[in-house]
Design a protein around this motif. Structure first.
Motif, PDB file in Angstrom:
ATOM      1  N   ALA A  19     -37.118 -40.708 107.100  1.00 47.75           N
ATOM      2  CA  ALA A  19     -35.806 -41.326 106.942  1.00 47.75           C
ATOM      3  C   ALA A  19     -35.293 -41.039 105.538  1.00 47.75           C
ATOM      4  O   ALA A  19     -36.071 -40.782 104.624  1.00 47.75           O
ATOM      5  N   VAL A  20     -33.986 -41.099 105.398  1.00 49.27           N
ATOM      6  CA  VAL A  20     -33.344 -40.953 104.095  1.00 49.27           C
ATOM      7  C   VAL A  20     -32.616 -42.256 103.798  1.00 49.27           C
ATOM      8  O   VAL A  20     -31.727 -42.660 104.549  1.00 49.27           O
ATOM      9  N   LEU A  21     -33.028 -42.905 102.722  1.00 51.56           N
ATOM     10  CA  LEU A  21     -32.416 -44.139 102.263  1.00 51.56           C
ATOM     11  C   LEU A  21     -31.337 -43.802 101.252  1.00 51.56           C
ATOM     12  O   LEU A  21     -31.589 -43.064 100.298  1.00 51.56           O
ATOM     13  N   ALA A  22     -30.143 -44.341 101.455  1.00 54.73           N
ATOM     14  CA  ALA A  22     -29.049 -44.164 100.499  1.00 54.73           C
ATOM     15  C   ALA A  22     -28.720 -45.515  99.877  1.00 54.73           C
ATOM     16  O   ALA A  22     -28.515 -46.506 100.583  1.00 54.73           O
ATOM     17  N   THR A  23     -28.697 -45.528  98.527  1.00 53.85           N
ATOM     18  CA  THR A  23     -28.301 -46.705  97.769  1.00 53.85           C
ATOM     19  C   THR A  23     -27.168 -46.293  96.839  1.00 53.85           C
ATOM     20  O   THR A  23     -26.821 -45.113  96.754  1.00 53.85           O
ATOM     21  N   VAL A  24     -26.611 -47.282  96.138  1.00 50.70           N
ATOM     22  CA  VAL A  24     -25.486 -47.011  95.243  1.00 50.70           C
ATOM     23  C   VAL A  24     -25.921 -47.223  93.795  1.00 50.70           C
ATOM     24  O   VAL A  24     -26.400 -48.300  93.436  1.00 50.70           O
ATOM     25  N   ASN A  25     -25.759 -46.172  92.979  1.00 52.66           N
ATOM     26  CA  ASN A  25     -26.056 -46.253  91.550  1.00 52.66           C
ATOM     27  C   ASN A  25     -25.041 -47.160  90.850  1.00 52.66           C
ATOM     28  O   ASN A  25     -23.953 -47.405  91.373  1.00 52.66           O
ATOM     29  N   LEU A  59     -31.549 -54.223  94.307  1.00 52.46           N
ATOM     30  CA  LEU A  59     -31.458 -55.555  93.700  1.00 52.46           C
ATOM     31  C   LEU A  59     -30.022 -55.871  93.301  1.00 52.46           C
ATOM     32  O   LEU A  59     -29.548 -56.988  93.470  1.00 52.46           O
ATOM     33  N   ARG A  60     -29.338 -54.870  92.781  1.00 58.79           N
ATOM     34  CA  ARG A  60     -27.959 -55.043  92.318  1.00 58.79           C
ATOM     35  C   ARG A  60     -26.974 -55.089  93.484  1.00 58.79           C
ATOM     36  O   ARG A  60     -26.017 -55.848  93.476  1.00 58.79           O
ATOM     37  N   ASP A  61     -27.202 -54.238  94.498  1.00 61.80           N
ATOM     38  CA  ASP A  61     -26.296 -54.131  95.644  1.00 61.80           C
ATOM     39  C   ASP A  61     -27.145 -53.917  96.893  1.00 61.80           C
ATOM     40  O   ASP A  61     -27.674 -52.821  97.097  1.00 61.80           O
ATOM     41  N   PRO A  62     -27.311 -54.933  97.722  1.00 61.38           N
ATOM     42  CA  PRO A  62     -28.210 -54.823  98.871  1.00 61.38           C
ATOM     43  C   PRO A  62     -27.680 -53.991 100.038  1.00 61.38           C
ATOM     44  O   PRO A  62     -28.386 -53.811 101.031  1.00 61.38           O
ATOM     45  N   ARG A  63     -26.468 -53.452  99.924  1.00 64.78           N
ATOM     46  CA  ARG A  63     -25.935 -52.609 101.007  1.00 64.78           C
ATOM     47  C   ARG A  63     -26.590 -51.236 100.946  1.00 64.78           C
ATOM     48  O   ARG A  63     -26.599 -50.582  99.897  1.00 64.78           O
ATOM     49  N   VAL A  64     -27.143 -50.793 102.079  1.00 68.15           N
ATOM     50  CA  VAL A  64     -27.814 -49.494 102.146  1.00 68.15           C
ATOM     51  C   VAL A  64     -27.480 -48.797 103.459  1.00 68.15           C
ATOM     52  O   VAL A  64     -26.963 -49.404 104.393  1.00 68.15           O
ATOM     53  N   SER A  65     -27.837 -47.530 103.491  1.00 66.72           N
ATOM     54  CA  SER A  65     -27.775 -46.730 104.709  1.00 66.72           C
ATOM     55  C   SER A  65     -29.117 -46.023 104.849  1.00 66.72           C
ATOM     56  O   SER A  65     -29.671 -45.540 103.861  1.00 66.72           O
ATOM     57  N   VAL A  66     -29.629 -45.983 106.070  1.00 63.23           N
ATOM     58  CA  VAL A  66     -30.866 -45.267 106.363  1.00 63.23           C
ATOM     59  C   VAL A  66     -30.590 -44.327 107.527  1.00 63.23           C
ATOM     60  O   VAL A  66     -30.158 -44.767 108.593  1.00 63.23           O
ATOM     61  N   SER A  67     -30.824 -43.033 107.301  1.00 62.69           N
ATOM     62  CA  SER A  67     -30.709 -42.041 108.371  1.00 62.69           C
ATOM     63  C   SER A  67     -32.116 -41.642 108.792  1.00 62.69           C
ATOM     64  O   SER A  67     -32.927 -41.260 107.949  1.00 62.69           O
ATOM     65  N   VAL A  68     -32.391 -41.739 110.091  1.00 59.81           N
ATOM     66  CA  VAL A  68     -33.686 -41.345 110.638  1.00 59.81           C
ATOM     67  C   VAL A  68     -33.463 -40.079 111.448  1.00 59.81           C
ATOM     68  O   VAL A  68     -32.631 -40.066 112.366  1.00 59.81           O
ATOM     69  N   ILE A  69     -34.191 -39.012 111.102  1.00 59.55           N
ATOM     70  CA  ILE A  69     -34.000 -37.700 111.720  1.00 59.55           C
ATOM     71  C   ILE A  69     -35.211 -37.369 112.582  1.00 59.55           C
ATOM     72  O   ILE A  69     -36.354 -37.455 112.123  1.00 59.55           O
ATOM     73  N   ASP A  70     -34.959 -36.978 113.811  1.00 67.23           N
ATOM     74  CA  ASP A  70     -36.018 -36.607 114.741  1.00 67.23           C
ATOM     75  C   ASP A  70     -36.751 -35.381 114.207  1.00 67.23           C
ATOM     76  O   ASP A  70     -36.139 -34.342 113.960  1.00 67.23           O
ATOM     77  N   SER A  71     -38.065 -35.485 114.023  1.00 66.03           N
ATOM     78  CA  SER A  71     -38.845 -34.375 113.469  1.00 66.03           C
ATOM     79  C   SER A  71     -38.926 -33.182 114.419  1.00 66.03           C
ATOM     80  O   SER A  71     -39.233 -32.072 113.991  1.00 66.03           O
ATOM     81  N   GLU A  72     -38.611 -33.380 115.694  1.00 64.26           N
ATOM     82  CA  GLU A  72     -38.657 -32.281 116.665  1.00 64.26           C
ATOM     83  C   GLU A  72     -37.282 -31.718 116.982  1.00 64.26           C
ATOM     84  O   GLU A  72     -37.180 -30.645 117.573  1.00 64.26           O
ATOM     85  N   ASP A  73     -36.215 -32.437 116.639  1.00 62.30           N
ATOM     86  CA  ASP A  73     -34.851 -31.989 116.921  1.00 62.30           C
ATOM     87  C   ASP A  73     -33.923 -32.612 115.882  1.00 62.30           C
ATOM     88  O   ASP A  73     -33.458 -33.734 116.050  1.00 62.30           O
ATOM     89  N   ALA A  74     -33.666 -31.875 114.812  1.00 61.80           N
ATOM     90  CA  ALA A  74     -32.894 -32.413 113.684  1.00 61.80           C
ATOM     91  C   ALA A  74     -31.472 -32.816 114.058  1.00 61.80           C
ATOM     92  O   ALA A  74     -30.820 -33.541 113.309  1.00 61.80           O
ATOM     93  N   GLU A  75     -30.968 -32.356 115.215  1.00 63.72           N
ATOM     94  CA  GLU A  75     -29.643 -32.785 115.659  1.00 63.72           C
ATOM     95  C   GLU A  75     -29.683 -34.173 116.296  1.00 63.72           C
ATOM     96  O   GLU A  75     -28.643 -34.761 116.563  1.00 63.72           O
ATOM     97  N   ASN A  76     -30.877 -34.678 116.542  1.00 59.99           N
ATOM     98  CA  ASN A  76     -31.050 -36.025 117.068  1.00 59.99           C
ATOM     99  C   ASN A  76     -31.381 -36.948 115.892  1.00 59.99           C
ATOM    100  O   ASN A  76     -32.430 -36.832 115.277  1.00 59.99           O
ATOM    101  N   TYR A  77     -30.461 -37.829 115.560  1.00 58.86           N
ATOM    102  CA  TYR A  77     -30.625 -38.695 114.398  1.00 58.86           C
ATOM    103  C   TYR A  77     -29.857 -39.982 114.636  1.00 58.86           C
ATOM    104  O   TYR A  77     -29.050 -40.102 115.560  1.00 58.86           O
ATOM    105  N   VAL A  78     -30.108 -40.934 113.774  1.00 58.41           N
ATOM    106  CA  VAL A  78     -29.311 -42.156 113.763  1.00 58.41           C
ATOM    107  C   VAL A  78     -29.102 -42.567 112.309  1.00 58.41           C
ATOM    108  O   VAL A  78     -29.997 -42.396 111.477  1.00 58.41           O
TER     109      VAL A  78
END
Length: 137
Positions: A19-25, A59-78
């Motif tokens: 997964a890729v976690l996105a936070t805000v600097n 800690l500063r901003d609890p809003r995040v995004s997490v993208s989970v990418i299928d290891s067998e089919d990179a076009e399948n993600y959420v």
């Protein structure tokens, strides 16, 4: 309480998919990190060390995004968006659980003086291929 997650989303999160976690600097720019992710019901769980950039950002901003990418089919993600809560994890239970899931073994020791935290994400929104039927190919 978050939204219900689709079966396809649960399957991605339950698999050994990175997964890729996105936070805000502090300056508003994005910061991303590759993370291991699991779940407790429909909440996402991951682990990090206190003081890392992602930890400070959450800690500063609890809003995040997490993208989970299928290891067998990179076009399948959420992409999952929501808010996190952070709790101390002195026995490293989340870190150990995720290491066993992804690597099949216990993790090595953390650097002396570091402290583990468990991060719980309540999902407010889900987008991506894994939530809709795939397009015909």
């Amino acid at each position: 309480m978050g939204i219900p997650l689709s079966e396809a989303t649960l399957k991605l999160v339950d698999g050994r998919n990175y997964a890729v976690l996105a936070t805000v600097n502090p300056d508003g720019s994005p910061q991303t990190s590759v993370v291991w992710v699991g779940r407790d019901g429909e909440d996402l769980l991951f682990s990090t060390l206190e003081g890392r950039r992602k930890h400070r950002n959450m800690l500063r901003d609890p809003r995040v995004s997490v993208s989970v990418i299928d290891s067998e089919d990179a076009e399948n993600y959420v992409e999952l968006r929501g808010r996190v809560t952070i709790t101390p994890d002195p026995d490293r239970s989340v870190d150990i659980w995720l290491s066993r899931k992804y690597d099949g073994r216990d993790p090595g020791p953390d650097r002396p003086g570091t402290q583990r935290v468990a991060v719980r994400m309540v999902v407010d929104k889900a987008t991506g291929h894994a939530i809709t039927p795939p397009f015909p190919r």
